[in-house]
Design an enzyme around this catalytic site. Structure first.
Site, PDB file in Angstrom:
ATOM      1  N   ASP A 106       0.828  -1.205   0.000  1.00  0.00           N
ATOM      2  CA  ASP A 106       0.000   0.000   0.000  1.00  0.00           C
ATOM      3  C   ASP A 106       0.864   1.258   0.000  1.00  0.00           C
ATOM      4  O   ASP A 106       0.648   2.188  -0.787  1.00  0.00           O
ATOM      5  CB  ASP A 106      -0.882   0.026   1.253  1.00  0.00           C
ATOM      6  CG  ASP A 106      -2.177  -0.761   1.087  1.00  0.00           C
ATOM      7  OD1 ASP A 106      -2.535  -1.094  -0.049  1.00  0.00           O
ATOM      8  OD2 ASP A 106      -2.820  -1.043   2.110  1.00  0.00           O
ATOM      9  N   LEU A 107       1.815   1.301   0.913  1.00  0.00           N
ATOM     10  CA  LEU A 107       2.595   2.521   1.107  1.00  0.00           C
ATOM     11  C   LEU A 107       3.551   2.776  -0.053  1.00  0.00           C
ATOM     12  O   LEU A 107       3.738   3.925  -0.477  1.00  0.00           O
ATOM     13  CB  LEU A 107       3.357   2.446   2.423  1.00  0.00           C
ATOM     14  CG  LEU A 107       2.468   2.312   3.671  1.00  0.00           C
ATOM     15  CD1 LEU A 107       3.322   2.120   4.915  1.00  0.00           C
ATOM     16  CD2 LEU A 107       1.566   3.530   3.827  1.00  0.00           C
TER      17      LEU A 107
END
Length: 400
Positions: free
Chosen positions: A172-173
């Protein structure tokens, strides 16, 4: 670069984190969420309801941090009138960037596809984050699934244990960071060309892009077993590991033969001064025995004594900091951001990746995350709608 206007049909974490980085620059970020669905109690981004309730029914703890300083509007993009309203907002607010992490198969249905929106504003920078990119429009994305797919779980954990996901949601990051930088690059290009751009971010591709110390080695005679789960050990540099002490654990990282030489010159570790350990390859050959020998020494002494010895030798090291103590680390507390809940509670936030002029200007305090649809009326008035027109849109379920 002057502050830009970002309109983002976002949910979950990967895109909300990306647009938070624009908030850190002082840009205007407006998050678009769907109108309430019949039969469903929760409204908007499902992440609003994850974690402990903090403010009202729709701002729970997991949602707050990535959504600070944003505005929120709710539009039904399944209806043609809602899609027209979105285009009006893009035109009237001179939106610079449109983002979405909606399943690509739904883009045309919702009227948010690049081809459609760039007709409304030719220089629009359009960015999508999805599991496998626009070429695979029906594949949903979820961080642990991407970690499983891309080999992360095969290389995380102890050698004799099950596959594990990484602690932070790295897929995600990483995708959010990539969206951030690609949008910045596209806006820089636009200053020269006057043209917008379509940006297609695949969570899986950006995750695999980080495997530089794994995949290429397969073609350079490293067997897969050499790259698998290794617990806290480093696969190449020896010794790098967490070692038990008399009162806990300490992590040390010896990354060169020069560091090893300084290490064994310390009286505490002098018993390890053997010819076979002189080189990294020698230490690798007998790494199991070496790790046991280091542990036999460290577990006899408290962590602070071991840390002092390692500091004297110039060896990178650290205690294993409990997560609840991380906010109090000096380099964290001095750069941490802050917000205040509607009922007056102070909340410490992670520091930004890099401090910005805007964050210095506002002294590191960001407005609290917006309630569901909090800025709908304000934004609709800003684009020229009258109160009776807004009321009509709300009555017909076009906005919420």
């Amino acid at each position: 670069m002057k502050p830009q206007v970002v309109l983002s049909l976002e949910q979950a974490l990967t895109l909300t984190y990306a647009t938070l980085r624009f908030v850190h620059l002082g840009w205007r970020v407006i998050r678009v969420e769907p109108t309430p669905m019949e039969g469903r109690k929760s409204k908007g981004d499902p992440n609003r309801y994850i974690g402990r309730q903090v403010a009202g029914e729709d701002r729970h703890s997991y949602f707050v941090a990535p959504n600070l300083g944003k505005e929120a509007i709710a539009i039904d993009l399944k209806q043609a009138e809602g899609q027209a309203l979105l285009k009006r907002i893009i035109k009237e607010l001179q939106v610079d960037v449109f983002c979405t992490n909606t399943l690509p198969a739904r883009h045309k249905q919702l009227g948010i596809d690049y081809e459609g929106l760039c007709q409304e504003k030719k220089d629009l920078v359009w960015c999508c984050i999805s599991a496998l990119g626009l070429a695979h429009p029906d594949v949903p994305g979820y961080d642990p699934v991407i970690q499983a797919l891309c080999g992360y779980m095969d290389i995380t954990g102890h050698a004799d244990g099950p596959p594990l996901q990484c602690g932070p949601p790295l897929a995600d990051l990483k995708a959010g960071d990539e969206a951030f930088i690609q949008i910045i690059l596209a806006l820089m290009e636009r200053q020269e060309t006057g043209k917008g751009k379509q940006i297609d971010i695949s969570m899986a591709q950006v995750a695999v892009s980080w495997l530089h110390t794994f995949l290429p080695m397969l073609d350079m005679d490293s067997p897969p077993s050499e790259l698998k789960r290794s617990g806290n050990e480093h696969r190449q540099f020896i010794p790098v590991n967490a070692y038990r002490t008399k009162d806990g654990f300490i992590y040390m990282a010896i990354g060169s033969d020069a560091q090893w030489s300084r290490f064994i010159k310390q009286p505490l570790f002098a018993p390890l001064d053997e010819e076979r350990f002189t080189t990294n390859e020698g230490r690798r050959k007998d790494k199991t025995e070496l790790h046991k020998s280091i542990k036999a020494i460290t577990q006899q002494h408290p962590s602070d004594k071991i840390a002092n010895v390692l500091a004297e030798a110039g060896i990178p090291h650290s205690p294993i900091t409990p997560i609840e103590d991380v906010p109090d680390l000096p380099f964290v507390s001095s750069n941490a951001l802050r917000t205040t809940t509607p009922d007056g509670r102070a909340v410490r936030l992670p520091p930004p990746a890099v401090e910005t002029d805007y964050l210095r200007q506002i002294k590191g305090t960001l407005p609290f995350a917006p309630a569901y649809g909090e800025h709908t009326d304000t934004i609709l008035k800003e684009v020229g709608l009258s109160p009776p027109e807004i009321a009509s849109l709300r009555e017909r379920g076009i906005v919420a």
